[in-house]
Design an enzyme around this catalytic site. Structure first.
Site, PDB file in Angstrom:
ATOM      1  N   ASP A   1       0.730  -1.316  -0.010  1.00 16.25           N
ATOM      2  CA  ASP A   1       0.000  -0.157  -0.056  1.00 16.25           C
ATOM      3  C   ASP A   1       0.947   1.191  -0.079  1.00 16.25           C
ATOM      4  O   ASP A   1       1.845   1.328   0.732  1.00 16.25           O
ATOM      5  CB  ASP A   1      -0.930   0.078   1.176  1.00 16.25           C
ATOM      6  N   ILE A   2       0.564   2.300  -0.850  1.00 21.32           N
ATOM      7  CA  ILE A   2       1.258   3.324  -0.897  1.00 21.32           C
ATOM      8  C   ILE A   2       0.978   4.301   0.248  1.00 21.32           C
ATOM      9  O   ILE A   2      -0.121   4.673   0.360  1.00 21.32           O
ATOM     10  CB  ILE A   2       1.208   4.360  -2.156  1.00 21.32           C
TER      11      ILE A   2
ATOM     12  N   ASN B   1      -2.907  12.693  -3.924  1.00 22.27           N
ATOM     13  CA  ASN B   1      -3.969  13.321  -4.740  1.00 22.27           C
ATOM     14  C   ASN B   1      -4.340  14.655  -4.400  1.00 22.27           C
ATOM     15  O   ASN B   1      -4.829  15.540  -5.362  1.00 22.27           O
ATOM     16  CB  ASN B   1      -5.188  12.276  -4.921  1.00 22.27           C
TER      17      ASN B   1
ATOM     18  N   ASP C   1      -1.742   9.516 -10.518  1.00 18.20           N
ATOM     19  CA  ASP C   1      -1.558   8.460 -11.715  1.00 18.20           C
ATOM     20  C   ASP C   1      -0.099   8.278 -11.956  1.00 18.20           C
ATOM     21  O   ASP C   1       0.211   6.892 -12.134  1.00 18.20           O
ATOM     22  CB  ASP C   1      -2.608   8.787 -12.941  1.00 18.20           C
TER      23      ASP C   1
ATOM     24  N   GLU D   1      -4.613   2.396  -4.345  1.00 14.93           N
ATOM     25  CA  GLU D   1      -3.143   2.463  -4.190  1.00 14.93           C
ATOM     26  C   GLU D   1      -2.583   1.006  -3.753  1.00 14.93           C
ATOM     27  O   GLU D   1      -1.366   0.904  -3.005  1.00 14.93           O
ATOM     28  CB  GLU D   1      -2.571   3.554  -3.191  1.00 14.93           C
TER      29      GLU D   1
END
Length: 350
Positions: free
Chosen positions: A211-212, A219, A228, A254
């Site tokens: 997971d980011i 965003n 993106d 993500e």
């Protein structure tokens, strides 16, 4: 011509790459003068291109496929043993022909996808291919290649090009409970890491959820266009961090999943941390530094839902305790950080 059309109808009714491959070989095998048809897999092992038969016809006439790891297959050969095919791929040509001995004429048809070749059809017949025969074979092959492209498109995430969640569900349900091929413990394609304990540790399969960290802030601050771009760059780092026979998926948002095949626990730790550091040290345009958290677990025990749930628990522990961490589920359970309760075949994770 009617049998060919009937076979094409059957071929395009499949929704699976392997069944489609078997179907096209069956179609070609029925043509006159053809003595052998095979689907070859093209892969790189320790930086050297290799080829091995993946689907072929037994002496009994039955079409069979192997599900063994390419790098561990004893039938693999260096691509240099197939100079006509090697040159065809190097020049990005659509076909190659060779006559290695009297009464043996071979046609190779590489399957080009995303400007790369991982599969090639090999057709052998007893006499030279006529222009008409070549046109028929190439026509069947073109239908096969186009349909392979459609299947591939349906299996991949549109933004990153990684496999999608639907493909994960299908592949993991099919392979995880079989140990993702227990015969592959001798795989020679290795990670560029030190693993002194490799001889003492069992080789296993591993599932990791990635997971980011703070992706919503990316965003919100920079906009979805840069968000993106971060996803695409993370996908590229994932591709370069793992081997060709490992599998990488984007679950949406993500979150990514990695199926790490046939390696030891100590190597899994090193490989996942190497990926984490590669992300940490990468400079993302405009955004700057990005980090990821990762939780992983062995796929040896439990249903696919249980295994994925355990990896998720390890991931969320990493995110709740500092982020930019790699956590192994069993270690967290052993340390008392996570408790698994099993009752009536249901698993509840706390």
């Amino acid at each position: 011509m009617k049998p060919i059309l009937q076979n094409l109808v059957e071929m395009t009714g499949h929704r699976d790459h392997l069944r489609l491959e078997v179907s096209v070989l069956s179609t070609l095998q029925k043509l006159s003068s053809i003595t052998e048809v095979r689907a070859l897999e093209i892969f790189t092992d320790a930086g050297v291109p290799h080829v091995r038969p993946r689907t072929w016809v037994e002496d009994s006439g039955q079409l069979v496929s192997t599900d063994s790891e390419a790098a561990a297959d004893p039938r693999r050969e260096s691509l240099d043993h197939y100079p006509a095919l090697r040159d065809c791929i190097a020049k990005k040509e659509s076909s190659a022909v060779s006559s290695p001995r009297k009464g043996c004429h071979v046609l190779w048809l590489p399957v080009w996808m995303h400007d790369k070749v991982s599969t090639c059809l090999e057709i052998t017949q007893s006499r030279p291919l006529s222009a008409h025969k070549l046109d028929v074979i190439k026509g069947v092959f073109q239908v096969y290649q186009n349909y392979q492209s459609l299947l591939d498109y349906s299996e991949r995430d549109a933004l990153t090009g990684l496999f999608n969640r639907k493909t994960f569900d299908e592949q993991f349900s099919r392979h995880a409970m079989n140990g993702l091929d227990s015969r592959s413990s001798a795989i020679s394609e290795s990670f560029a890491v030190e693993d002194g304990a490799a001889g003492d540790e069992p080789v296993q399969q591993w599932l990791a959820v990635v997971d980011i960290d703070h992706f919503k802030q990316v965003n919100d601050r920079f906009g979805h266009l840069y968000g993106d771009e971060v996803l695409i760059l993370i996908a590229n780092i994932l591709r370069s961090s793992f081997r060709s026979h490992d599998r990488i998926f984007r679950f949406g948002g993500e979150e990514f999943v990695v199926l790490l095949r046939s390696t030891t626990l100590s190597t899994a730790h090193k490989v996942f941390n190497r990926f984490r550091l590669a992300v940490q040290e990468y400079h993302f345009p405009q955004v700057g530094q990005v980090t990821v958290s990762l939780g992983f677990v062995s796929t040896a025990q439990g249903s696919p839902v249980e295994i994925l749930g355990q990896a998720d628990q390890a991931l969320y522990y990493a995110k709740e305790h500092g982020r930019n961490e790699v956590c192994f589920y069993d270690d967290l359970v052993a340390a008392g950080h996570l408790v698994t309760k099993v009752a009536n075949d249901d698993v509840e994770l706390f």
